[in-house]
Design a protein around this motif. Structure first.
Motif, PDB file in Angstrom:
ATOM      1  N   UNK A   1       0.826  -1.209   0.000  1.00 25.08           N
ATOM      2  CA  UNK A   1       0.000   0.000   0.000  1.00 25.08           C
ATOM      3  C   UNK A   1       0.861   1.259   0.000  1.00 25.08           C
ATOM      4  N   UNK A   2       1.992   1.190   0.662  1.00 30.02           N
ATOM      5  CA  UNK A   2       2.904   2.334   0.684  1.00 30.02           C
ATOM      6  C   UNK A   2       3.749   2.393  -0.592  1.00 30.02           C
ATOM      7  N   UNK A   3       4.336   1.250  -0.944  1.00 31.88           N
ATOM      8  CA  UNK A   3       5.277   1.222  -2.061  1.00 31.88           C
ATOM      9  C   UNK A   3       4.592   1.522  -3.390  1.00 31.88           C
ATOM     10  N   UNK A   4       3.494   0.814  -3.675  1.00 30.30           N
ATOM     11  CA  UNK A   4       2.837   0.986  -4.966  1.00 30.30           C
ATOM     12  C   UNK A   4       2.143   2.339  -5.078  1.00 30.30           C
ATOM     13  N   UNK A   5       1.596   2.854  -3.970  1.00 24.04           N
ATOM     14  CA  UNK A   5       0.964   4.177  -4.010  1.00 24.04           C
ATOM     15  C   UNK A   5       2.003   5.249  -4.337  1.00 24.04           C
ATOM     16  N   UNK A   6       3.188   5.130  -3.755  1.00 27.58           N
ATOM     17  CA  UNK A   6       4.265   6.076  -4.051  1.00 27.58           C
ATOM     18  C   UNK A   6       4.734   5.923  -5.500  1.00 27.58           C
ATOM     19  N   UNK A   7       4.801   4.678  -5.944  1.00 26.46           N
ATOM     20  CA  UNK A   7       5.209   4.405  -7.320  1.00 26.46           C
ATOM     21  C   UNK A   7       4.227   5.017  -8.313  1.00 26.46           C
ATOM     22  N   UNK A   8       2.937   4.992  -7.962  1.00 21.76           N
ATOM     23  CA  UNK A   8       1.919   5.534  -8.864  1.00 21.76           C
ATOM     24  C   UNK A   8       2.046   7.041  -9.033  1.00 21.76           C
ATOM     25  N   UNK A   9       2.612   7.719  -8.025  1.00 18.51           N
ATOM     26  CA  UNK A   9       2.829   9.162  -8.152  1.00 18.51           C
ATOM     27  C   UNK A   9       3.876   9.484  -9.207  1.00 18.51           C
TER      28      UNK A   9
ATOM     29  N   UNK B   1       1.447  -7.875  -2.442  1.00 16.58           N
ATOM     30  CA  UNK B   1       1.812  -6.456  -2.373  1.00 16.58           C
ATOM     31  C   UNK B   1       1.008  -5.652  -3.391  1.00 16.58           C
ATOM     32  N   UNK B   2       0.739  -6.242  -4.547  1.00 19.60           N
ATOM     33  CA  UNK B   2      -0.045  -5.553  -5.571  1.00 19.60           C
ATOM     34  C   UNK B   2      -1.520  -5.502  -5.200  1.00 19.60           C
ATOM     35  N   UNK B   3      -1.969  -6.511  -4.473  1.00 24.26           N
ATOM     36  CA  UNK B   3      -3.351  -6.484  -3.971  1.00 24.26           C
ATOM     37  C   UNK B   3      -3.536  -5.289  -3.043  1.00 24.26           C
ATOM     38  N   UNK B   4      -2.612  -5.109  -2.102  1.00 25.97           N
ATOM     39  CA  UNK B   4      -2.678  -3.951  -1.219  1.00 25.97           C
ATOM     40  C   UNK B   4      -2.483  -2.653  -1.973  1.00 25.97           C
ATOM     41  N   UNK B   5      -1.566  -2.669  -2.934  1.00 25.81           N
ATOM     42  CA  UNK B   5      -1.313  -1.465  -3.721  1.00 25.81           C
ATOM     43  C   UNK B   5      -2.517  -1.029  -4.525  1.00 25.81           C
ATOM     44  N   UNK B   6      -3.301  -1.980  -5.004  1.00 22.20           N
ATOM     45  CA  UNK B   6      -4.506  -1.641  -5.749  1.00 22.20           C
ATOM     46  C   UNK B   6      -5.500  -0.872  -4.910  1.00 22.20           C
ATOM     47  N   UNK B   7      -5.650  -1.272  -3.649  1.00 22.21           N
ATOM     48  CA  UNK B   7      -6.543  -0.560  -2.737  1.00 22.21           C
ATOM     49  C   UNK B   7      -6.049   0.852  -2.471  1.00 22.21           C
ATOM     50  N   UNK B   8      -4.735   0.988  -2.267  1.00 16.08           N
ATOM     51  CA  UNK B   8      -4.182   2.291  -1.913  1.00 16.08           C
ATOM     52  C   UNK B   8      -4.188   3.263  -3.081  1.00 16.08           C
ATOM     53  N   UNK B   9      -4.161   2.745  -4.293  1.00 17.89           N
ATOM     54  CA  UNK B   9      -4.020   3.587  -5.480  1.00 17.89           C
ATOM     55  C   UNK B   9      -5.352   4.026  -6.071  1.00 17.89           C
TER      56      UNK B   9
END
Length: 272
Positions: free
Chosen positions: A88-96, A139-147
């Motif tokens: 959720x932290x890593x992928x959300x930051x990556x999406x920026x 990690x991508x499952x969590x990242x999808x929620x955060x993004x």
């Protein structure tokens, strides 16, 4: 380029873009929940005695051995939870850095690459890659929620993104039913038809990988919201006045809120 113009809630949920992102979230979460639900039993039934250093199939293990394996599986599940949170932290930051749409493309392409070979990894007893692939997937499952909230803000603007996100979460609720049903139904059907437990998850993994292909197609179709569906400056100003008034009412009409309403009304008059 995705628009950042504001779209009213009453219009947003009727657009093609909303339902495409709804489908993206539905399929992504269904695949993720499917993985979470099958991770522990899959590890135990596929690797069985090899987890504790003996070459024995799951059904041939004694009670003590199964307890040891269950403990290892519980630790594995805990590890997946950590990757879920970290994603959720890593992928959300990556999406920026690369944008939300591109981030979701990464989820679906990388996810397919990881989901599809998991049955093979299980059959060749490659435990290290098996665990690694599961961790990245979670990690991508969590990242999808955060993004997804930022994705909605990119698409519909920030004015009503909270309410739009609330409606989008119906996709998560639907996936909470769809994911486990798909996994459990396919597994039980195969076992009932004589498929060994160690191989009963193969088709399930391919189905989940197929969901990511559909996800890719849905995400590919997402375009900017048409100008006719976007709020005009006057409509946006009026909506902001209403938002200030609702906030002031909830706070007991404090002085600062009254001042804010006055400022908002001045903006509205300037627009008019």
């Amino acid at each position: 380029m995705i628009t950042t113009k504001n779209v009213h809630l009453s219009v947003a949920w009727k657009t093609q873009q909303f339902w495409l992102i709804w489908g993206v979230l539905l399929l992504n979460v269904s695949a993720g929940i499917g993985i979470i639900g099958m991770a522990s039993p899959l590890l135990q039934e596929v690797f069985a005695g090899k987890l504790i250093g003996i070459d024995v199939a799951f059904n041939d293990l004694n009670a003590d051995h199964k307890k040891q394996i269950a403990t290892i599986a519980a630790a594995f599940t805990g590890l997946l939870s950590l990757f879920n949170i970290g994603g959720r932290f890593v992928w959300a930051s990556f999406s920026d850095k690369i944008g939300r749409k591109a981030t979701y493309f990464t989820f679906f392409v990388l996810g397919f690459i990881l989901y599809a070979p998991i049955p093979t990894l299980a059959h060749v007893n490659n435990l290290a890659l098996f665990v690694l692939f599961f961790c990245i997937v979670l990690s991508m499952y969590g990242g999808g929620f955060a993004t997804v909230p930022a994705y909605l803000a990119d698409m519909f603007g920030t004015q009503m993104v909270g309410a739009i996100h609330g409606r989008l979460l119906t996709a998560w609720a639907t996936a909470g039913i769809l994911g486990p049903v798909v996994v459990n139904y396919i597994r039980e059907y195969q076992i009932d038809h004589g498929v060994p437990k160690a191989k009963a998850y193969d088709i399930t993994m391919y189905v989940l990988a197929g969901m990511l292909v559909l996800d890719f197609i849905c995400n590919l179709q997402v375009r900017s919201v048409a100008a006719k569906n976007q709020m005009t400056d006057e409509e946006l100003a009026k909506e902001r006045v209403l938002a200030h008034e609702r906030t002031a009412s909830a706070n007991g009409s404090g002085g600062a809120d009254v001042a804010s309403i006055g400022t908002a009304r001045q903006v509205l008059r300037s627009v008019d």
